[in-house]
Write an enzyme that holds these catalytic residues in place. Sequence first.
Site, PDB file in Angstrom:
ATOM      1  CG  PHE C 117      -2.379  -0.173   0.966  1.00  0.00           C
ATOM      2  CD1 PHE C 117      -3.030  -0.681  -0.097  1.00  0.00           C
ATOM      3  CD2 PHE C 117      -2.903   0.839   1.071  1.00  0.00           C
ATOM      4  CE1 PHE C 117      -4.836  -0.794   0.002  1.00  0.00           C
ATOM      5  CE2 PHE C 117      -4.869   1.831   0.882  1.00  0.00           C
ATOM      6  CZ  PHE C 117      -4.973  -0.283  -0.152  1.00  0.00           C
ATOM      7  CD  GLN C 231      -5.148  10.489   1.912  1.00  0.00           C
ATOM      8  OE1 GLN C 231      -5.955   9.566   2.341  1.00  0.00           O
ATOM      9  NE2 GLN C 231      -4.203  10.051   2.837  1.00  0.00           N
ATOM     10  CG  HIS C 233      -7.468   8.061  -3.023  1.00  0.00           C
ATOM     11  ND1 HIS C 233      -7.152   8.097  -4.411  1.00  0.00           N
ATOM     12  CD2 HIS C 233      -7.518   7.200  -2.458  1.00  0.00           C
ATOM     13  CE1 HIS C 233      -6.697   6.520  -3.846  1.00  0.00           C
ATOM     14  NE2 HIS C 233      -6.702   6.123  -2.986  1.00  0.00           N
ATOM     15  CG  LEU C 243     -10.978   4.644  -3.801  1.00  0.00           C
ATOM     16  CD1 LEU C 243     -10.171   5.935  -4.113  1.00  0.00           C
ATOM     17  CD2 LEU C 243     -11.218   4.317  -2.594  1.00  0.00           C
ATOM     18  CD  GLU C 246      -2.853   4.577  -1.042  1.00  0.00           C
ATOM     19  OE1 GLU C 246      -3.249   5.512  -1.483  1.00  0.00           O
ATOM     20  OE2 GLU C 246      -1.987   4.102  -0.427  1.00  0.00           O
ATOM     21  NE  ARG C 286      -4.481   6.943  -0.309  1.00  0.00           N
ATOM     22  CZ  ARG C 286      -5.377   6.248   0.285  1.00  0.00           C
ATOM     23  NH1 ARG C 286      -6.276   6.718   1.131  1.00  0.00           N
ATOM     24  NH2 ARG C 286      -5.591   5.074   0.257  1.00  0.00           N
ATOM     25  CG  HIS C 354     -10.062   8.808  -0.100  1.00  0.00           C
ATOM     26  ND1 HIS C 354     -11.377   8.736  -0.643  1.00  0.00           N
ATOM     27  CD2 HIS C 354      -9.834   7.851   0.587  1.00  0.00           C
ATOM     28  CE1 HIS C 354     -10.360   6.818   0.331  1.00  0.00           C
ATOM     29  NE2 HIS C 354      -9.468   6.946   0.565  1.00  0.00           N
ATOM     30  NE  ARG C 389      -6.912   7.841   5.297  1.00  0.00           N
ATOM     31  CZ  ARG C 389      -7.369   6.607   4.765  1.00  0.00           C
ATOM     32  NH1 ARG C 389      -7.414   5.516   5.096  1.00  0.00           N
ATOM     33  NH2 ARG C 389      -7.679   6.965   3.336  1.00  0.00           N
TER      34      ARG C 389
HETATM   35  C1  LIG Z   1     -14.550   4.955  -0.975  1.00  0.00           C
HETATM   36  C2  LIG Z   1     -12.761   5.024  -0.027  1.00  0.00           C
HETATM   37  C3  LIG Z   1     -12.096   3.913   0.538  1.00  0.00           C
HETATM   38  C4  LIG Z   1     -11.805   3.507   1.229  1.00  0.00           C
HETATM   39  N1  LIG Z   1     -10.632   2.990   1.445  1.00  0.00           N
HETATM   40  C5  LIG Z   1     -10.392   2.485   2.912  1.00  0.00           C
HETATM   41  C6  LIG Z   1      -9.197   1.378   2.994  1.00  0.00           C
HETATM   42  O1  LIG Z   1      -8.757   1.176   1.876  1.00  0.00           O
HETATM   43  N2  LIG Z   1      -8.434   1.452   4.305  1.00  0.00           N
HETATM   44  C7  LIG Z   1      -8.128   2.269   5.630  1.00  0.00           C
HETATM   45  O2  LIG Z   1      -8.018   2.156   6.006  1.00  0.00           O
HETATM   46  N3  LIG Z   1      -9.645   3.186   4.913  1.00  0.00           N
HETATM   47  C8  LIG Z   1     -10.132   3.547   4.009  1.00  0.00           C
HETATM   48  N4  LIG Z   1     -11.323   4.130   3.675  1.00  0.00           N
HETATM   49  C9  LIG Z   1     -11.310   5.355   5.271  1.00  0.00           C
HETATM   50  C10 LIG Z   1     -12.458   5.264   5.782  1.00  0.00           C
HETATM   51  O3  LIG Z   1     -12.997   3.612   5.402  1.00  0.00           O
HETATM   52  C11 LIG Z   1     -13.438   5.385   6.472  1.00  0.00           C
HETATM   53  O4  LIG Z   1     -12.257   6.447   7.884  1.00  0.00           O
HETATM   54  C12 LIG Z   1     -13.953   4.697   7.802  1.00  0.00           C
HETATM   55  O5  LIG Z   1     -14.866   3.714   7.284  1.00  0.00           O
HETATM   56  C13 LIG Z   1     -14.425   5.409   8.280  1.00  0.00           C
HETATM   57  O6  LIG Z   1     -14.944   4.800   9.634  1.00  0.00           O
HETATM   58  P1  LIG Z   1     -16.268   5.406  10.841  1.00  0.00           P
HETATM   59  O7  LIG Z   1     -16.781   4.463  11.878  1.00  0.00           O
HETATM   60  O8  LIG Z   1     -15.172   6.490  11.650  1.00  0.00           O
HETATM   61  O9  LIG Z   1     -17.351   5.778   9.886  1.00  0.00           O
HETATM   62  P2  LIG Z   1     -18.508   5.612   9.550  1.00  0.00           P
HETATM   63  O10 LIG Z   1     -18.235   4.259   8.712  1.00  0.00           O
HETATM   64  O11 LIG Z   1     -19.094   6.747   7.692  1.00  0.00           O
HETATM   65  O12 LIG Z   1     -19.504   5.165  10.260  1.00  0.00           O
HETATM   66  C14 LIG Z   1     -20.633   6.844  10.414  1.00  0.00           C
HETATM   67  C15 LIG Z   1     -21.845   6.530  10.819  1.00  0.00           C
HETATM   68  O13 LIG Z   1     -21.862   7.401  11.565  1.00  0.00           O
HETATM   69  C16 LIG Z   1     -23.673   7.413  11.961  1.00  0.00           C
HETATM   70  N5  LIG Z   1     -23.928   8.516  11.445  1.00  0.00           N
HETATM   71  C17 LIG Z   1     -23.683  10.127  10.966  1.00  0.00           C
HETATM   72  N6  LIG Z   1     -24.480  10.591  11.483  1.00  0.00           N
HETATM   73  C18 LIG Z   1     -25.404  10.626  11.954  1.00  0.00           C
HETATM   74  C19 LIG Z   1     -26.187  11.190  12.875  1.00  0.00           C
HETATM   75  N7  LIG Z   1     -26.178  12.833  12.568  1.00  0.00           N
HETATM   76  N8  LIG Z   1     -26.908  10.595  13.541  1.00  0.00           N
HETATM   77  C20 LIG Z   1     -26.721   8.887  13.613  1.00  0.00           C
HETATM   78  N9  LIG Z   1     -25.655   8.458  13.062  1.00  0.00           N
HETATM   79  C21 LIG Z   1     -25.175   9.631  12.528  1.00  0.00           C
HETATM   80  C22 LIG Z   1     -23.626   7.275  10.215  1.00  0.00           C
HETATM   81  O14 LIG Z   1     -25.093   6.548   9.934  1.00  0.00           O
HETATM   82  C23 LIG Z   1     -22.755   5.382  10.238  1.00  0.00           C
HETATM   83  O15 LIG Z   1     -23.189   4.670  10.905  1.00  0.00           O
HETATM   84  C24 LIG Z   1     -11.661   4.148   2.537  1.00  0.00           C
HETATM   85  C25 LIG Z   1     -12.362   5.943   2.706  1.00  0.00           C
HETATM   86  C26 LIG Z   1     -13.513   5.662   1.483  1.00  0.00           C
HETATM   87  C27 LIG Z   1     -14.679   6.729   1.570  1.00  0.00           C
END
Ligand SMILES: Cc1cc2nc3c(=O)[nH]c(=O)nc-3n(C[C@H](O)[C@H](O)[C@H](O)COP(=O)(O)OP(=O)(O)OC[C@H]3O[C@@H](n4cnc5c(N)ncnc54)[C@H](O)[C@@H]3O)c2cc1C
Lengths: 271, 137, 596, 122
Positions: C117, C231, C233, C243, C246, C286, C354, C389
Amino acid sequence: MVLPARRQNRKESRPAMSEIEKTIPIEVLRYRPEQDTEPVLQTFQVPFTDDMSVLQGLQYIKDYLDGSLSFRWSCRMAICGSCGMMVNGIPSLSCKTFLSDYYPAGLRIEALAHFPIERDLVIVMDDFIEKLESIKPYIIPKTPRALSEGEYLQTPAERDVYEQFSSCINCMLCYAACPQYGLNSKFVGPGIMALLHRYNMDSRDGGAEQRMELVHSEDGVFNCTAVGYCSEVCPKHVDPGNAVNINKTESAKDYFLRFVMPKGSNSGAAK
Amino acid sequence: MKPRAIGKRRPYVRPMAGWWRKNPYFVEYMIHEGSAFFVAAYALVLLVGLLRLSQGEAAWNGWLFALHSPLSIAGHLLLLAAMLYHAWTWFNIMPITLPPIFVAGKRLSASAITAGGVAATVLASVILLLVVWRLTS
Amino acid sequence: MEVFEADIAVVGAGGAGLRAAIAAAETDPALKIALISKVYPMRSHTVAAEGGSAGVVQAHDSLDHHFNDTVGGGDWLCEQDVVEYFVAQCTEEMVQLEHWGCPWSRKPDGHINVRAFGGMKIERTWFAADKTGFHMLHTLFQTSIKYPSIQRFDEFFCVDLVVEDGRVQGVVVIETATGQFTLIKAKSVIIATGGAGRVFRENTNGGIVTGDGMAMAYRHGVPLRDMEFVQYHPTCMPGTGLLFTEACRGEGGLLLNKDGYRYLQDYGLGPAEDKPRNKAMELGPRDRLSQAFWYEQQKGRTIEGPHGSVVHLDLRHLGEAYLRERLPQIYELAEEFLGVDPAKTPIPVRPAVHYTMGGILVDGNCAAPLAGLYAAGECSSVGIHGANRLGSNSLAELCVFGKVAGIEAAKYAKSVAPGNTASLLKQAADAQKQAEQLVIRSDGTERIATLRKEMAQTMEDGCGIYRLGDSMQATCNKIDELKQRFKNVNVEDKSSVWNTDWLLAIELGYQLDVAQAMAYSAINRKESRGAHQRLDGFEARDDINFLKHSQAHYAGDGMPRIDYGEVKITKSQPGTRAYGAAGEKAEQERKQASHV
Amino acid sequence: MSANLKRSNAPIFWLLFGAGGMLSALLGPMLVFITGIAIPLGLILSPDAMSYAHMQAFAHHWLGAGFVWVIVSLFLWHAGHRIFHSLHDIGIHAGTTAKLICYGIPLVATIVAARAALVSLT
Ligand SMILES: Cc1cc2nc3c(=O)[nH]c(=O)nc-3n(C[C@H](O)[C@H](O)[C@H](O)COP(=O)(O)OP(=O)(O)OC[C@H]3O[C@@H](n4cnc5c(N)ncnc54)[C@H](O)[C@@H]3O)c2cc1C
Ligand code: SF4
Ligand code: F3S
Ligand code: FES
């Protein structure tokens, strides 16, 4: 110093009509429980470009034509499973169905079939979630292992056995495709069976027997008449109909063999 | 999950009536389900023949004679078409009913399974014809 | 208003929220946990993560290597003690997921497999084909069903925290299906609401990634840290921003400009070898790759497409069979959304927003300065990402710090008494009134979509890959203006059942606050570091004045107050951030220097 | 969910349905062709292939008698099961009546055919 002029086609807050050559009629089944007694069709004229998805068409309606239209969406990339709808009567993910395929005739969008409509294109999915919760969708270890012992070994071939069934995004298109679910919503249905089968087939799992009770039951797999449309519409090639039908064989085997081989003789999982 | 409150909700349940007319896929499904009537009809023809056979030569010949009528021949042509259609649709859905089959590490495709079924029918038919031919000549 | 009594409220059911809820449930099964999410858990944006999640497994790898990659990748703006803890926990968390059923890709001998990666010296990215986030999220969600003490509130939208006696004591939520309000009382609250990428125009994020939790904490006086670091991407679909992971480059994909030339070698990432070497060329970090794109565009060496300039991501040499095995989803995305067969044609790509490196300020225990409040995941700034990151560190973070947050919140919940329901209800009623005001008023004139688009555009203009004082100032002014105009927003839909128009308006309010924190944090950082690159006389990193975390404090209608916090340095003194051959040379020198 | 975990008895009927379906797919077309088309028209096979003498000999052997019995009964079980479900599909929930007809006919036919086959055997 100045930054370079942005790309030629920089979008204004509202796309200029000149940029968009074509318009397509989108018929949407509306249902607002506080004002409609039953669903009604409403037509919108939506300007579009060839790369626009049906979801983007709906977003256009919501942003510029009628803010009260409700629908679920999030990822826009066919992985979160939110945006299932009937597009011209076919269960589809609206984010990976494209408007240009319906030009110039237009298209009709309705909430996913076989589920109660909550509002507009939003369906009540409690039934699906309750079923999901009921099948013990987690590893019930065959041989418990401490974290310090590292991962379970699982060969690529062992992984292949269940991988396909683990790709289900819970979009429920298969439920909207399955007439047997439409006729009898107690039927466990294709998507959940795929998930159940996924765990049963996992080399780390020993909980199959606990899950089979539902499979064998009156709400179980024998409600399926092998229509097969579920697998046809599945956007992730899960082949949920396969999961249902393989388990008919499994269940039938168990039905007859249980007299020969008493329960629990081949699986240690306790009830 | 927390059970939903009712509030101003009024979930609308759509009727199922006529569902099978609304999608060509379902129309086809109903038609192939309908092939069962022909399978049954043929089974009844055979059943009558079996009964006639057990009742002696005259009875049997009556049945045999009936089979020669143009009406019967036309009917059997129809039955043949329906049987072929049944066989085709049966094998067409078979990939869904069989556990995944791996050949040399690759999953056997749906079309290969269907083709296999059709091939089995061809083979079984040839054998059946040969057996009948041997037995009767 | 309905009242629900919980011990712990977890807001957000993505990777971080689910991991936290499970950790809390395992800490003490007697604790009642409310898990709140505005979408069903499996719709959370973790589902979209493709590439993989970090954890040291190979014999020739070490925690030190992971530490150095992370801290260097973050341009030394990392909390090094937290990074040390993080790298030490990653692998166990990945194994934990494995035990819970995550279908990690395997080697022929049955052990898990890892891939290369960007910015990582040694292959340590665990993956489940190119659907890693999807599998992690579903595994966590399905596993969470095992714990009866976790009470889910699916499709409940959180509008506010309730704070009394100097500690947070619950949250106020709207049930989407009915529009009804509930006060969820809790002795501790974990925010896990994910990032805020949607404040930008072209981005890889789902529609729900609107910074809600950040804004809620911020409005209650909790600082947002390092918000200027956003960031880009480098390989996203033009137009939609979807996306291409990577991992495409990890598996050997190449980046070509319009002449078919691997332009990255011109930007200190070379030499160009047949296979990308770790931390070089296509496997650089990135920020560097996105910056290189920008320069290529300046030089007119990009390709012009209907959605702006693009370069080519070339996967052809990997062949269809390998691509279908390792990158099946990428294959389908290219085919279905672009009509491109990646085994035959290069994929057009361009950078898009991203990831938000910054977020709710928390310490190594995920505790925010407000008692009882915890945060984990992308919404938080626990200090491991610094100014940039590294790919695959975020999914690992969700698990490592989701667990920490769950355990710490459980401990705290057991140490305090429940609050006074009557006075909490009063606060909740205020929050309700404020939220309902948006629907009740009928004299609004501003369209939600218009405000949202103007915000996203101005953020892209001012806080893009390269930044200038003037344009950042313009963005700050624009956001201030939009915040004023937002007061006049018009919610067309006046109903109660599934009123998404209303929720969109509330989200827009959150986004404007977060955008403001980003813009003001950016303009105040007068240096270039990681994802924050300036071209107006502050092109260099300035460790004397800016080896510091920015902290944005909410100031209501006014502009946020920005101050700075120390950076914890344990074993890695700030050095030159170099990649490719230069990076290897720099590392040699560092090694020699430490030997004498 | 209030899943009805009562064990379903469907496997019995489903197995009969499946066996009959498979048999009719494999042999149905050729059987129809032989008995209903080829022999009456004298195509390929000799027209007296189904003469009383031939058939007596055939049915006299347990293989021959058994073959006809299996074909007749499984074809009917297959058809009965399918028709029963189709009735449900088009919204005719005749319940017990439909069940009696759809499964009763195959059952009766199975017995009748068995008797006839046994008579021919001896
Ligand atoms: C396309 C993409 C690819 C990625 N690929 C990678 C990768 O390969 N490797 C890596 O390490 N990282 C990757 N990332 C980054 C990583 O996936 C994210 O940073 C991570 O998944 C975020 O997880 P989280 O649990 O913080 O939030 P999320 O999974 O976004 O969850 C947020 C939660 O909060 C809830 N929520 C939000 N607002 C409210 C509200 N007002 N009331 C109630 N609930 C609410 C939502 O419903 C959801 O359940 C990627 C990101 C993207 C966008
Ligand atoms: S099996 Fe396929 S169609 Fe059914 S819910 Fe899963 S992904 Fe959707
Ligand atoms: S459509 Fe329904 S009937 Fe069976 S094969 Fe699929 S579950
Ligand atoms: S929006 Fe996520 S599947 Fe379509």
